[in-house]
Each structure stands twice: as C-alpha cells, then as structure tokens.
Design a protein around this motif. Structure first.
Motif, mmCIF file in Angstrom:
data_model
loop_
_atom_site.group_PDB
_atom_site.id
_atom_site.type_symbol
_atom_site.label_atom_id
_atom_site.label_comp_id
_atom_site.label_asym_id
_atom_site.label_seq_id
_atom_site.Cartn_x
_atom_site.Cartn_y
_atom_site.Cartn_z
ATOM 1 N N PRO A 266 0.792 -1.238 0.000
ATOM 2 C CA PRO A 266 0.000 0.000 0.000
ATOM 3 C C PRO A 266 0.821 1.285 0.000
ATOM 4 O O PRO A 266 0.408 2.271 -0.614
ATOM 5 C CB PRO A 266 -0.833 -0.124 1.278
ATOM 6 C CG PRO A 266 -0.919 -1.598 1.528
ATOM 7 C CD PRO A 266 0.389 -2.153 1.086
ATOM 8 N N ALA A 267 1.961 1.283 0.647
ATOM 9 C CA ALA A 267 2.749 2.514 0.739
ATOM 10 C C ALA A 267 3.398 2.889 -0.575
ATOM 11 O O ALA A 267 3.503 4.074 -0.910
ATOM 12 C CB ALA A 267 3.814 2.363 1.830
ATOM 13 N N THR A 268 3.860 1.910 -1.338
ATOM 14 C CA THR A 268 4.605 2.192 -2.563
ATOM 15 C C THR A 268 3.816 1.932 -3.843
ATOM 16 O O THR A 268 4.145 2.459 -4.895
ATOM 17 C CB THR A 268 5.903 1.351 -2.602
ATOM 18 O OG1 THR A 268 5.562 -0.044 -2.477
ATOM 19 C CG2 THR A 268 6.830 1.752 -1.454
ATOM 20 N N ARG A 269 2.766 1.087 -3.752
ATOM 21 C CA ARG A 269 1.933 0.792 -4.931
ATOM 22 C C ARG A 269 0.459 0.944 -4.540
ATOM 23 O O ARG A 269 -0.292 -0.043 -4.509
ATOM 24 C CB ARG A 269 2.219 -0.610 -5.455
ATOM 25 C CG ARG A 269 3.666 -0.874 -5.820
ATOM 26 C CD ARG A 269 3.828 -2.269 -6.399
ATOM 27 N NE ARG A 269 3.245 -2.377 -7.742
ATOM 28 C CZ ARG A 269 3.100 -3.531 -8.396
ATOM 29 N NH1 ARG A 269 3.449 -4.676 -7.812
ATOM 30 N NH2 ARG A 269 2.570 -3.558 -9.615
ATOM 31 N N PRO A 270 0.033 2.159 -4.252
ATOM 32 C CA PRO A 270 -1.317 2.345 -3.700
ATOM 33 C C PRO A 270 -2.440 1.903 -4.621
ATOM 34 O O PRO A 270 -3.417 1.300 -4.166
ATOM 35 C CB PRO A 270 -1.375 3.852 -3.414
ATOM 36 C CG PRO A 270 -0.318 4.457 -4.291
ATOM 37 C CD PRO A 270 0.766 3.429 -4.368
ATOM 38 N N GLU A 271 -2.341 2.184 -5.925
ATOM 39 C CA GLU A 271 -3.446 1.848 -6.822
ATOM 40 C C GLU A 271 -3.597 0.340 -6.980
ATOM 41 O O GLU A 271 -4.702 -0.204 -6.871
ATOM 42 C CB GLU A 271 -3.241 2.497 -8.201
ATOM 43 C CG GLU A 271 -3.230 4.021 -8.178
ATOM 44 C CD GLU A 271 -1.827 4.586 -8.042
ATOM 45 O OE1 GLU A 271 -0.887 3.805 -7.760
ATOM 46 O OE2 GLU A 271 -1.665 5.813 -8.213
ATOM 47 N N VAL A 272 -2.499 -0.352 -7.237
ATOM 48 C CA VAL A 272 -2.540 -1.804 -7.368
ATOM 49 C C VAL A 272 -2.983 -2.438 -6.056
ATOM 50 O O VAL A 272 -3.827 -3.344 -6.032
ATOM 51 C CB VAL A 272 -1.151 -2.343 -7.794
ATOM 52 C CG1 VAL A 272 -1.072 -3.859 -7.617
ATOM 53 C CG2 VAL A 272 -0.863 -1.970 -9.245
ATOM 54 N N SER A 273 -2.436 -1.947 -4.958
ATOM 55 C CA SER A 273 -2.763 -2.530 -3.650
ATOM 56 C C SER A 273 -4.219 -2.336 -3.292
ATOM 57 O O SER A 273 -4.842 -3.202 -2.662
ATOM 58 C CB SER A 273 -1.862 -1.920 -2.571
ATOM 59 O OG SER A 273 -0.511 -2.241 -2.809
ATOM 60 N N SER A 274 -4.808 -1.203 -3.677
ATOM 61 C CA SER A 274 -6.225 -0.969 -3.405
ATOM 62 C C SER A 274 -7.095 -1.968 -4.153
ATOM 63 O O SER A 274 -8.072 -2.489 -3.605
ATOM 64 C CB SER A 274 -6.613 0.462 -3.795
ATOM 65 O OG SER A 274 -7.974 0.706 -3.525
ATOM 66 N N LEU A 275 -6.742 -2.265 -5.401
ATOM 67 C CA LEU A 275 -7.502 -3.263 -6.166
ATOM 68 C C LEU A 275 -7.328 -4.655 -5.564
ATOM 69 O O LEU A 275 -8.288 -5.433 -5.486
ATOM 70 C CB LEU A 275 -7.043 -3.250 -7.625
ATOM 71 C CG LEU A 275 -7.454 -2.025 -8.454
ATOM 72 C CD1 LEU A 275 -6.769 -2.035 -9.810
ATOM 73 C CD2 LEU A 275 -8.970 -1.960 -8.618
ATOM 74 N N VAL A 276 -6.110 -4.983 -5.150
ATOM 75 C CA VAL A 276 -5.873 -6.278 -4.502
ATOM 76 C C VAL A 276 -6.707 -6.382 -3.229
ATOM 77 O O VAL A 276 -7.341 -7.413 -2.960
ATOM 78 C CB VAL A 276 -4.365 -6.449 -4.184
ATOM 79 C CG1 VAL A 276 -4.152 -7.680 -3.300
ATOM 80 C CG2 VAL A 276 -3.549 -6.569 -5.462
ATOM 81 N N LEU A 277 -6.710 -5.307 -2.448
ATOM 82 C CA LEU A 277 -7.487 -5.292 -1.210
ATOM 83 C C LEU A 277 -8.973 -5.451 -1.487
ATOM 84 O O LEU A 277 -9.683 -6.172 -0.769
ATOM 85 C CB LEU A 277 -7.231 -3.989 -0.449
ATOM 86 C CG LEU A 277 -8.034 -3.777 0.844
ATOM 87 C CD1 LEU A 277 -7.762 -4.889 1.852
ATOM 88 C CD2 LEU A 277 -7.724 -2.406 1.443
ATOM 89 N N LEU A 278 -9.467 -4.788 -2.522
ATOM 90 C CA LEU A 278 -10.883 -4.893 -2.862
ATOM 91 C C LEU A 278 -11.251 -6.332 -3.204
ATOM 92 O O LEU A 278 -12.280 -6.852 -2.745
ATOM 93 C CB LEU A 278 -11.211 -3.959 -4.030
ATOM 94 C CG LEU A 278 -12.650 -3.982 -4.537
ATOM 95 C CD1 LEU A 278 -13.650 -3.732 -3.424
ATOM 96 C CD2 LEU A 278 -12.832 -2.941 -5.659
ATOM 97 N N ALA A 279 -10.422 -6.992 -3.972
ATOM 98 C CA ALA A 279 -10.679 -8.398 -4.292
ATOM 99 C C ALA A 279 -10.680 -9.244 -3.025
ATOM 100 O O ALA A 279 -11.553 -10.099 -2.830
ATOM 101 C CB ALA A 279 -9.629 -8.910 -5.275
ATOM 102 N N ALA A 280 -9.718 -8.991 -2.153
ATOM 103 C CA ALA A 280 -9.612 -9.765 -0.913
ATOM 104 C C ALA A 280 -10.818 -9.551 -0.007
ATOM 105 O O ALA A 280 -11.341 -10.505 0.586
ATOM 106 C CB ALA A 280 -8.325 -9.385 -0.177
ATOM 107 N N LEU A 281 -11.273 -8.315 0.100
ATOM 108 C CA LEU A 281 -12.442 -8.031 0.932
ATOM 109 C C LEU A 281 -13.677 -8.738 0.388
ATOM 110 O O LEU A 281 -14.477 -9.297 1.148
ATOM 111 C CB LEU A 281 -12.686 -6.514 0.985
ATOM 112 C CG LEU A 281 -11.690 -5.690 1.797
ATOM 113 C CD1 LEU A 281 -11.897 -4.197 1.525
ATOM 114 C CD2 LEU A 281 -11.826 -5.977 3.292
ATOM 115 N N CYS A 282 -13.839 -8.705 -0.910
ATOM 116 C CA CYS A 282 -15.005 -9.350 -1.511
ATOM 117 C C CYS A 282 -14.947 -10.872 -1.373
ATOM 118 O O CYS A 282 -15.989 -11.522 -1.234
ATOM 119 C CB CYS A 282 -15.115 -8.967 -2.989
ATOM 120 S SG CYS A 282 -15.603 -7.254 -3.270
ATOM 121 N N GLU A 283 -13.744 -11.421 -1.414
ATOM 122 C CA GLU A 283 -13.586 -12.878 -1.337
ATOM 123 C C GLU A 283 -13.469 -13.376 0.099
ATOM 124 O O GLU A 283 -13.519 -14.583 0.344
ATOM 125 C CB GLU A 283 -12.348 -13.303 -2.129
ATOM 126 C CG GLU A 283 -12.466 -13.068 -3.633
ATOM 127 C CD GLU A 283 -11.163 -13.347 -4.361
ATOM 128 O OE1 GLU A 283 -10.169 -13.713 -3.694
ATOM 129 O OE2 GLU A 283 -11.133 -13.199 -5.604
#
Length: 361
Positions: A266-283
């Motif tokens: 999240p600190a260095t790749r915020p956009e990619v990490s936000s999408l990864v987090l969204l997938a994880a939250l949904c799953e």
C-alpha cells in the motif's frame, strides 16, 4: 439503557486512547449488546458505493444482528447547503433507503428515519447551540475540511453548526454508542461536550444525557478508479446499485502501474494494492494471498479478478435491491414507520429538556 457507560473516554480524545476504549467497547457489545443504543447514518448525496459498504454499512448490519438497538438517520437537512443536491433530494433519499434495505438493514430491527420528519430533534438544536461557542465551531477540523471542499461561494450557518446538529441527532434518541472513523472524533467530541454541559447546567445532580462513545471502525482505505479517494462527487466509485457490466467497465479503466508482478504494498503501490485489497475483501481472504495467486499476471489479470470478486459479492445485494425497487411504496412505508419511532423518542427527550430547563409552560 440511556445511562453513561462505566468507563467514559476523556473529553479530549487522543487516537491511542480512543482506539483502546473502542476495543473495550467492542468486547462489551459482543457480551451485552442490549446495553447499547447506536445512531449512525449517511447524507443523501448520491448512490452508496463499495467504500461505504466495507467502511461502515456491513458493520451496521453486524451490530443490528448482534442485537444492538440501531437507529439509521437520513440527514436530509444536511444537504440543503448544496443547491444541486437539494434539487434531487427525494430521489437521493429513496436510493439511500433502497441501498440500506439491500445490504441487510432490517426495518423491523433497526429504525430508519429522516431529519426533516422529526421536528423535536431539530428543536433540540436551539438549546444545544447555546452550550457551544462560535470559536469551538470554527476550529472543528471536520467542518474546516467540509468548508474547504465546498463548492459554495459562501458557507451557510447550517454548515457551520453541523456538529451541533449531529449532537441533536445522537442525543434525541439518547444513543450511547456511535460507530465512526477517526476523522469523525471531533464531531463526536462536540456531542459529548453538549451532553456534559447540559447535564452540568440543567441536570440538578442527574444526567439527562449519556456521553456517547466512539466505536472506531477499522475501515479499509479503498481508492477510487482514478487512484484518489473513493468518493461519490469525484465519479470514481463503484456504486452498490451498479450492474455487472457497469462494474466491469469501471474496473477496466482503473488506474494501476507499469510493473507486471502484482504485490500488496500500500505505501509504494497504492493503486494496485487498493484493487488487490478490494478483491480480498469481496472474497473474504488476505490481500497478500490474492497478490501471490496473481503473480506475474499483470494489471489485466488483476482487474479480471477484482471484477469477478465484486460482482459475486454484490450479486445478492443487487438482486434484493431490484426486488425492493419494484414496490414504489416500500421506501415511504419504511420511513414513515421509522419516523414515528424516532419521533416518539425525540418528543420524550424534548419534554425532558423542557422540564430540566423549566420551559415546560
């Protein structure tokens, strides 16, 4: 039910102290939900989105299901500061209530009501304003932020007094617990100040009002599709009511970066990490696991994974929303019943205030 809890936070809430107390409250909620009354809500300014869902909405359903007495306010008066929003107020209120019902807020167990339909609540604003100085209103950081981002050429009195109006919301039903994010702590502190000052000035040795405490949410930081904060006004959010095709289109255009390997940083790749987090939250899984599984798949694979996860998670919510929307009378019936329940409580509170102030002529 309306008594102050045993270990109140201090009047000046530090983040560390607030989080420690919130953890204690979470334990108490689980062990004895009946001792709590919660008030929460959202301004009707447009469609609710995934940031709202994972930030606050699913937590409201959790509290309701635990057995906490829950009041969900639709603060329609608070959008009158924006002419564009006010012109679409009825539509936005209806959309908001449909979202509430679709995510699982049950009007048989939670009370959904509107500002404008509870006159006693709004009448409490006047005596409460007498307990707060203009300087205190001016230095409230949340109001400052609202003013800074306002599209209006001048700030209305309604905007300036918003924290005291919120105190009237909470205290009208004598709520003793308010789920908030960290940025909302100053607002809640105004409510606690109003409750304490009223009790000190008019209580005659008793506490008419509880001093509500903050149940801090561990809301995940989800960025919008443009890489900035997810927001209704910025047009970068995925609405709960969006269909599968609209969701796919929005996510295809989401900002990522040039690195092919997917990681959760999240600190260095915020956009990619936000999408990864969204997938994880949904799953319902860990974001690092999602990143590992995607590996060198790149942004296209990430977006496909997120799209499938979001659409799968939202499918039952969207189906319920569609079914509820077929009944044009449903929203009015839900609000009417909620307004009556909240109105009865607010009337009793106003009677108590009048008696304490000796204005019950």
């Amino acid at each position: 039910m309306t008594t102050t809890l045993e270990h109140p936070t201090t009047d000046v809430l530090g983040t560390t102290a607030a989080r420690a107390r919130s953890a204690e409250l979470e334990h108490l909620v689980r062990s004895d939900p009946g001792r709590f009354r919660v008030l929460t809500g959202d301004r009707p300014t447009g469609r609710l989105h995934l940031g709202h869902y994972f930030g606050t909405l699913h937590n409201r359903v959790r509290l309701q299901d635990l057995g906490v007495e829950t009041f969900v306010l639709v603060p329609d008066y608070q959008v009158l500061t924006d002419r564009d929003l006010a012109d679409h107020l009825q539509e936005y209120v209806a959309e908001l209530v449909l979202d509430y019902l679709a995510i699982g807020i049950d009007p048989e167990r939670s009370t959904i009501f509107a500002h404008s339909a509870v006159p006693a609540l709004n009448q409490l604003l006047l005596p409460f304003l007498s307990l707060v100085s203009v300087a205190e209103l001016n230095r409230n950081p949340t109001v400052k932020d609202e003013i800074a981002h306002s599209r209006q050429s001048a700030v209305s009195g309604l905007m300036l007094t918003y924290p005291v109006h919120q105190a009237a919301d909470i205290l009208s039903v004598k709520a003793n617990l308010v789920p908030v994010g960290q940025d909302q702590l100053p607002h809640l502190e105004i409510t606690r100040t109003v409750a304490r000052r009223f009790n000190d000035r008019y209580g005659n040795g008793t506490d008419l009002f509880p001093r509500p405490e903050a149940l801090l949410s561990e809301a995940p930081l989800l960025l919008g599709t443009d890489g900035t904060k997810m927001s209704k006004s910025r047009g970068n959010a995925i609405a709960l009511s969006a269909d599968a095709d609209e969701t796919a289109r929005l996510l295809r255009g989401a900002k990522t970066d040039a690195e092919r390997r997917i990681t959760y940083e999240p600190a260095t790749r915020p956009e990619v990490s936000s999408l990864v987090l969204l997938a994880a939250l949904c799953e319902g899984t860990d974001p690092r696991r999602v990143a590992e599984e995607l590996g060198d798949g790149g942004g296209a694979a990430l977006k496909r994974r997120v799209t499938e996860a979001v659409n799968t998670r939202l499918a039952p919510i969207r189906a319920r929303r569609t079914a509820f929307a077929r009944d044009p009378q449903l929203v009015r019936d839900v609000l009417r019943a909620g307004n009556e329940r909240a109105g009865a409580l607010a009337e009793q509170t106003l009677d108590d205030v009048r008696a304490a102030m000796r204005t019950d002529y």
